[in-house]
Design a protein around this motif. Structure first.
Motif, PDB file in Angstrom:
ATOM      1  N   ASP A 233       2.697   5.913   0.982  1.00 31.07           N
ATOM      2  CA  ASP A 233       2.766   4.606   0.331  1.00 31.07           C
ATOM      3  C   ASP A 233       1.592   4.406  -0.624  1.00 31.07           C
ATOM      4  OD1 ASP A 233       1.146   4.575   2.687  1.00 31.07           O
ATOM      5  OD2 ASP A 233       1.237   2.381   2.760  1.00 31.07           O
ATOM      6  N   LEU A 234       0.411   4.883  -0.219  1.00 31.87           N
ATOM      7  CA  LEU A 234      -0.769   4.757  -1.083  1.00 31.87           C
ATOM      8  C   LEU A 234      -0.692   5.709  -2.270  1.00 31.87           C
ATOM      9  CD1 LEU A 234      -3.565   4.423   1.620  1.00 31.87           C
ATOM     10  CD2 LEU A 234      -2.515   2.607   0.253  1.00 31.87           C
ATOM     11  N   TRP A 235      -0.229   6.917  -2.035  1.00 32.60           N
ATOM     12  CA  TRP A 235      -0.070   7.868  -3.144  1.00 32.60           C
ATOM     13  C   TRP A 235       0.943   7.326  -4.154  1.00 32.60           C
ATOM     14  CZ3 TRP A 235      -3.619  11.283  -4.001  1.00 32.60           C
ATOM     15  CH2 TRP A 235      -4.351  11.814  -2.945  1.00 32.60           C
TER      16      TRP A 235
ATOM     17  N   ASN B 102       0.081   8.858   4.319  1.00 29.65           N
ATOM     18  CA  ASN B 102      -0.234   7.743   3.416  1.00 29.65           C
ATOM     19  C   ASN B 102       0.560   7.812   2.115  1.00 29.65           C
ATOM     20  OD1 ASN B 102      -2.303   6.679   5.188  1.00 29.65           O
ATOM     21  ND2 ASN B 102      -3.555   8.391   4.513  1.00 29.65           N
TER      22      ASN B 102
END
Length: 105
Positions: free
Chosen positions: A56-58, A54
């Motif tokens: 992209d979220l971080w 993830n």
């Protein structure tokens, strides 16, 4: 739960001091044990050389952490009232409760 953290921080209208409570050991450790900083330094790779899940979220979370002063606190699941992604205002500090179990009743 990472999405809930991001959404909760996006909901704040101005830079804030935030105390965030989560039952996610992964999220709290990523911040408190400096994993996030190490992932950024090592081109989004974990210590074992595998890609961060993830990422992209971080990457979306990083500018929010720059905007707000956030303290992450790990709590046991189901120990607080259900506040998935909600927050309470106490003076100048925002208290965010993220992903803390299921609503009862």
């Amino acid at each position: 739960e990472l999405i809930a953290v991001i959404e909760a921080l996006y909901s704040l209208q101005k830079p804030s001091n935030v105390t965030l409570y989560s039952d996610s050991q992964y999220i709290c450790n990523a911040i408190n044990q400096m994993w996030l900083n190490n992932w950024m330094i090592h081109d989004w790779k974990k210590s074992d050389g595998k890609p961060v899940l993830n990422d992209d979220l971080w990457k979306e979370l990083v500018p929010l952490l720059d905007k707000h002063k956030v303290t992450f606190n790990k709590v046991k699941g189901h120990t607080l009232l259900y506040h998935h992604g909600s927050f309470d205002h106490y003076g100048s500090t925002q208290n965010l409760f993220v992903g803390l179990g299921r609503k009862q009743g």
